[in-house]
Design a protein around this motif. Structure first.
Motif, PDB file in Angstrom:
ATOM      1  N   ARG A   1      55.092  19.923  -2.589  1.00 30.42           N
ATOM      2  CA  ARG A   1      54.212  20.558  -1.598  1.00 30.42           C
ATOM      3  C   ARG A   1      53.945  19.629  -0.396  1.00 30.42           C
ATOM      4  O   ARG A   1      53.724  20.084   0.727  1.00 30.42           O
ATOM      5  N   TRP A   2      53.939  18.312  -0.696  1.00 31.49           N
ATOM      6  CA  TRP A   2      53.750  17.304   0.361  1.00 31.49           C
ATOM      7  C   TRP A   2      54.880  17.402   1.397  1.00 31.49           C
ATOM      8  O   TRP A   2      54.618  17.416   2.608  1.00 31.49           O
ATOM      9  N   GLU A   3      56.114  17.475   0.952  1.00 31.67           N
ATOM     10  CA  GLU A   3      57.251  17.576   1.846  1.00 31.67           C
ATOM     11  C   GLU A   3      57.225  18.885   2.628  1.00 31.67           C
ATOM     12  O   GLU A   3      57.568  18.932   3.808  1.00 31.67           O
ATOM     13  N   ASP A   4      56.800  19.949   1.949  1.00 28.06           N
ATOM     14  CA  ASP A   4      56.734  21.245   2.626  1.00 28.06           C
ATOM     15  C   ASP A   4      55.640  21.285   3.691  1.00 28.06           C
ATOM     16  O   ASP A   4      55.733  22.056   4.659  1.00 28.06           O
ATOM     17  N   ALA A   5      54.639  20.468   3.512  1.00 36.06           N
ATOM     18  CA  ALA A   5      53.504  20.484   4.460  1.00 36.06           C
ATOM     19  C   ALA A   5      53.915  19.991   5.846  1.00 36.06           C
ATOM     20  O   ALA A   5      53.340  20.403   6.859  1.00 36.06           O
ATOM     21  N   GLY A   6      54.905  19.134   5.934  1.00 33.24           N
ATOM     22  CA  GLY A   6      55.380  18.637   7.238  1.00 33.24           C
ATOM     23  C   GLY A   6      54.629  17.388   7.717  1.00 33.24           C
ATOM     24  O   GLY A   6      53.872  16.758   6.982  1.00 33.24           O
ATOM     25  N   LYS A   7      54.848  17.071   9.000  1.00 37.13           N
ATOM     26  CA  LYS A   7      54.294  15.828   9.559  1.00 37.13           C
ATOM     27  C   LYS A   7      52.822  15.975   9.917  1.00 37.13           C
ATOM     28  O   LYS A   7      52.339  17.080  10.169  1.00 37.13           O
ATOM     29  N   VAL A   8      52.169  14.812   9.941  1.00 37.93           N
ATOM     30  CA  VAL A   8      50.757  14.744  10.346  1.00 37.93           C
ATOM     31  C   VAL A   8      50.673  13.963  11.664  1.00 37.93           C
ATOM     32  O   VAL A   8      51.623  13.301  12.071  1.00 37.93           O
ATOM     33  N   PRO A   9      49.536  14.001  12.367  1.00 40.07           N
ATOM     34  CA  PRO A   9      49.395  13.208  13.596  1.00 40.07           C
ATOM     35  C   PRO A   9      49.698  11.733  13.354  1.00 40.07           C
ATOM     36  O   PRO A   9      49.401  11.191  12.288  1.00 40.07           O
ATOM     37  N   ARG A  10      50.274  11.120  14.393  1.00 39.97           N
ATOM     38  CA  ARG A  10      50.696   9.725  14.257  1.00 39.97           C
ATOM     39  C   ARG A  10      49.541   8.825  13.843  1.00 39.97           C
ATOM     40  O   ARG A  10      49.709   7.910  13.037  1.00 39.97           O
ATOM     41  N   ALA A  11      48.377   9.059  14.371  1.00 38.27           N
ATOM     42  CA  ALA A  11      47.238   8.200  14.067  1.00 38.27           C
ATOM     43  C   ALA A  11      46.820   8.271  12.600  1.00 38.27           C
ATOM     44  O   ALA A  11      46.219   7.323  12.072  1.00 38.27           O
ATOM     45  N   ASP A  12      47.132   9.395  11.909  1.00 36.40           N
ATOM     46  CA  ASP A  12      46.721   9.573  10.516  1.00 36.40           C
ATOM     47  C   ASP A  12      47.852   9.328   9.524  1.00 36.40           C
ATOM     48  O   ASP A  12      47.622   9.333   8.306  1.00 36.40           O
ATOM     49  N   MET A  13      49.052   9.136  10.049  1.00 31.13           N
ATOM     50  CA  MET A  13      50.227   9.038   9.193  1.00 31.13           C
ATOM     51  C   MET A  13      50.098   7.914   8.171  1.00 31.13           C
ATOM     52  O   MET A  13      50.312   8.117   6.951  1.00 31.13           O
TER      53      MET A  13
ATOM     54  N   ALA B   1      50.484  18.055  22.088  1.00 29.61           N
ATOM     55  CA  ALA B   1      50.813  19.370  21.532  1.00 29.61           C
ATOM     56  C   ALA B   1      51.282  19.254  20.086  1.00 29.61           C
ATOM     57  O   ALA B   1      50.916  20.063  19.217  1.00 29.61           O
ATOM     58  N   ILE B   2      52.107  18.241  19.843  1.00 29.04           N
ATOM     59  CA  ILE B   2      52.603  18.021  18.477  1.00 29.04           C
ATOM     60  C   ILE B   2      51.450  17.667  17.548  1.00 29.04           C
ATOM     61  O   ILE B   2      51.354  18.145  16.413  1.00 29.04           O
ATOM     62  N   ASP B   3      50.547  16.787  18.035  1.00 27.78           N
ATOM     63  CA  ASP B   3      49.406  16.381  17.204  1.00 27.78           C
ATOM     64  C   ASP B   3      48.529  17.576  16.861  1.00 27.78           C
ATOM     65  O   ASP B   3      47.951  17.649  15.765  1.00 27.78           O
ATOM     66  N   GLU B   4      48.419  18.516  17.792  1.00 29.36           N
ATOM     67  CA  GLU B   4      47.619  19.708  17.507  1.00 29.36           C
ATOM     68  C   GLU B   4      48.255  20.510  16.371  1.00 29.36           C
ATOM     69  O   GLU B   4      47.565  21.034  15.491  1.00 29.36           O
ATOM     70  N   GLU B   5      49.604  20.610  16.407  1.00 30.64           N
ATOM     71  CA  GLU B   5      50.318  21.307  15.333  1.00 30.64           C
ATOM     72  C   GLU B   5      50.207  20.531  14.028  1.00 30.64           C
ATOM     73  O   GLU B   5      50.008  21.114  12.944  1.00 30.64           O
ATOM     74  N   TYR B   6      50.314  19.211  14.109  1.00 27.50           N
ATOM     75  CA  TYR B   6      50.293  18.371  12.918  1.00 27.50           C
ATOM     76  C   TYR B   6      48.910  18.294  12.283  1.00 27.50           C
ATOM     77  O   TYR B   6      48.785  17.923  11.111  1.00 27.50           O
ATOM     78  N   SER B   7      47.869  18.602  13.050  1.00 28.60           N
ATOM     79  CA  SER B   7      46.520  18.509  12.475  1.00 28.60           C
ATOM     80  C   SER B   7      46.329  19.507  11.327  1.00 28.60           C
ATOM     81  O   SER B   7      45.562  19.266  10.387  1.00 28.60           O
ATOM     82  N   LYS B   8      47.031  20.640  11.405  1.00 27.13           N
ATOM     83  CA  LYS B   8      46.960  21.614  10.299  1.00 27.13           C
ATOM     84  C   LYS B   8      47.635  21.051   9.046  1.00 27.13           C
ATOM     85  O   LYS B   8      47.150  21.252   7.928  1.00 27.13           O
ATOM     86  N   ASN B   9      48.760  20.355   9.265  1.00 28.03           N
ATOM     87  CA  ASN B   9      49.449  19.728   8.132  1.00 28.03           C
ATOM     88  C   ASN B   9      48.570  18.663   7.492  1.00 28.03           C
ATOM     89  O   ASN B   9      48.638  18.430   6.274  1.00 28.03           O
ATOM     90  N   LEU B  10      47.777  17.992   8.344  1.00 31.11           N
ATOM     91  CA  LEU B  10      46.901  16.932   7.829  1.00 31.11           C
ATOM     92  C   LEU B  10      45.899  17.490   6.824  1.00 31.11           C
ATOM     93  O   LEU B  10      45.626  16.867   5.788  1.00 31.11           O
ATOM     94  N   VAL B  11      45.360  18.658   7.099  1.00 34.96           N
ATOM     95  CA  VAL B  11      44.389  19.275   6.181  1.00 34.96           C
ATOM     96  C   VAL B  11      45.040  19.505   4.820  1.00 34.96           C
ATOM     97  O   VAL B  11      44.452  19.221   3.759  1.00 34.96           O
ATOM     98  N   VAL B  12      46.289  19.989   4.825  1.00 35.82           N
ATOM     99  CA  VAL B  12      47.005  20.267   3.571  1.00 35.82           C
ATOM    100  C   VAL B  12      47.236  18.973   2.805  1.00 35.82           C
ATOM    101  O   VAL B  12      47.004  18.889   1.588  1.00 35.82           O
ATOM    102  N   LYS B  13      47.694  17.913   3.514  1.00 34.95           N
ATOM    103  CA  LYS B  13      48.027  16.672   2.815  1.00 34.95           C
ATOM    104  C   LYS B  13      46.781  15.958   2.300  1.00 34.95           C
ATOM    105  O   LYS B  13      46.830  15.317   1.231  1.00 34.95           O
ATOM    106  N   GLU B  14      45.687  16.060   3.026  1.00 37.52           N
ATOM    107  CA  GLU B  14      44.448  15.445   2.511  1.00 37.52           C
ATOM    108  C   GLU B  14      44.007  16.142   1.221  1.00 37.52           C
ATOM    109  O   GLU B  14      43.495  15.490   0.298  1.00 37.52           O
ATOM    110  N   ALA B  15      44.215  17.473   1.122  1.00 42.22           N
ATOM    111  CA  ALA B  15      43.882  18.204  -0.120  1.00 42.22           C
ATOM    112  C   ALA B  15      44.809  17.767  -1.245  1.00 42.22           C
ATOM    113  O   ALA B  15      44.375  17.607  -2.410  1.00 42.22           O
TER     114      ALA B  15
END
Length: 481
Positions: free
Chosen positions: A381-393, A340-354
């Motif tokens: 903006r990186w800090e505001d984006a939040g955590k990403v999935p553990r596998a991508d961290m 569930a957390i990884d699903e939430e973090y996947s949105k943060n991942l998109v922001v951090k990759e940008a």
């Protein structure tokens, strides 16, 4: 086999007697006494013999004597018959009312019956039948021959009986040898059963395969019973001694087995109790949501489980299933939570990759001040984006870190160029080197004036070194300027 032959012999003898024509009341008598022979009364007429009978008595049917029989007997007109033996005449009986040939034939038939019994015994010996009672049969036949109530070649018959005596002795010796061989084989087989039972009983209980050992001990007991039932008799003393050894081995084996399993049951109870306590702890933790702390607690419980004593395989497997079930309940819950957390973090991942893409666009750095300002904006903006999935961290952190390292290096290089202290140190080094070079040039000129080759060489080497240092310091000064 021996009993069958004996019955056959008796039947043949009975058939012989029954087939012999039975004379009238004046039938052949037994061997008379010497006094009676001397009187030698005339036989009564058949009519007198049958006195008191209303019907006439028929004359018996008797087979006439053969030429061979006439060599060993003689008959008189009154029916008295004599055996010719070793040149003597021996009275054998009387057959009144018959011809001499018929009287001789009757007593010859009796001798043939004896010879038939001798032949039957010879056949039994030839067939190597059981020799039980054979000597008794020979003795009986000798006694019949000795009665001298038959006509025939007595000496030859006696010789055959003598030969039978020797052959029966040899047969009995062979039977005894065969019996001893069978007895020795049976004794070896029984000894083997006992020895194997004793070997099973002597095993270390801790290393004994009890299932296989118990099966084998039962097989040995069945083999013993079969040998007792069908095997060669070994004698009461021998069999009793072997049985006592076998019974003692079985007793020791059973005592060791009971003691082993009693101890095993006790050890299983201790192991089961210890592991049930671990299971209770594992089940108490199974609903925890403190993922990190609880995972560490499960690792500690697993270490304790590995060092705990083992119960029986069946019980140990059941205990492990309960322990493992408690672990799986916790880790499955953690996995669902992480998903569930990884699903939430996947949105943060998109922001951090940008943001990584935006940061990498700053390279190579041409304007350090602008680059630093842009990077700081990216960091915020990186800090505001939040955590990403553990596998991508690790991957995304490394992407931003590479840009930060490039900016930091550019900043260090700029500092080195603009550091006042570094400039002062460089100017001081230039002044000192220039003074040293001037002095060395003066020394070199003086050495040349004096023509001192050694001082010239030393001054030239020292001067060349200082000049090289001076060149390096001037370059550094240019970079700082």
């Amino acid at each position: 086999m021996e009993r069958v032959l004996a019955v056959t012999e008796r039947q043949q003898s009975d058939e012989t007697v029954s087939s012999t024509p039975t004379p009238s009341a004046a039938a052949p008598s037994v061997v008379p006494s010497p006094a009676a022979l001397a009187a030698r009364p005339k036989p009564p007429a058949l009519a007198e013999t049958a006195k008191g009978s209303s019907a006439p008595v028929a004359a018996p049917v008797v087979q006439a004597a053969s030429a061979e029989t006439l060599r060993f007997g003689r008959a008189e007109d009154d029916g008295h018959v004599f055996l010719l033996l070793d040149g003597e005449e021996i009275p054998v009986g009387q057959y009144p009312g018959a011809s001499q040939e018929e009287a001789l034939g009757y007593f010859a038939r009796k001798f043939e019956d004896l010879v038939a019994q001798i032949a039957l015994l010879e056949q039994r010996v030839d067939a190597k039948a059981a020799s039980t009672d054979m000597h008794k049969t020979v003795t009986h036949l000798r006694a019949l021959l000795a009665e001298r109530n038959a006509i025939g070649d007595v000496r030859t018959a006696e010789g055959r009986l003598d030969s039978l005596d020797e052959r029966i002795k040899a047969l009995q010796q062979a039977e005894r040898a065969e019996h001893e061989a069978l007895r020795a084989a049976e004794l070896a087989a029984r000894e083997s059963i006992v020895a194997e039972a004793e070997a099973l009983a002597a095993q270390d209980p801790a290393n004994t395969q009890w299932k296989n050992g118990s099966t084998r001990m039962n097989e040995l007991f069945d083999a013993w019973k079969l040998a007792q039932k069908d095997g060669v008799r070994l004698g009461k003393a021998t069999e009793d001694a072997l049985w006592k050894r076998f019974r003692a081995a079985r007793t020791v084996f059973d005592r060791h087995r009971r003691a082993f399993f009693s101890q095993l049951d006790s050890a299983n109870a201790v192991a089961k109790s210890a592991k049930e306590k671990l299971i209770e702890e594992a089940e108490a933790l199974s609903t925890s949501t403190e993922w990190g702390v609880t995972a560490g607690a499960y690792r500690e419980l697993m270490d304790r489980w590995k060092t705990a004593p083992r119960a029986s395989k069946k019980e140990d497997d059941a205990l492990w299933a309960r322990f493992r079930g408690a672990q799986e309940k916790f880790f499955e819950a953690r996995q669902l939570a992480n998903a569930a957390i990884d699903e939430e973090y996947s949105k943060n991942l998109v922001v951090k990759e940008a943001l990584i893409t935006e940061a990498k666009a700053l390279l190579p750095i041409r304007d350090l001040t602008s680059a630093k300002k842009a990077l700081q904006s990216i960091r915020d903006r990186w800090e505001d984006a939040g955590k990403v999935p553990r596998a991508d961290m690790q991957r995304v952190e490394a992407g931003l870190r590479s840009v930060e390292d490039a900016v930091r290096k550019a900043e260090d290089d700029h500092w080195k160029r603009t550091d006042p202290e570094a400039k002062a140190r460089t100017n001081s080094a230039l002044t000192q080197l220039e003074a040293a070079i001037s002095a060395l040039e003066a020394d070199l000129a003086d050495a040349k004036a004096k023509g001192n080759a050694k001082k010239i060489k030393n001054a030239e080497d020292a001067l060349a070194a200082r000049q090289a240092w001076l060149e390096q310091i001037r370059k550094s000064a240019d970079e700082l300027g």
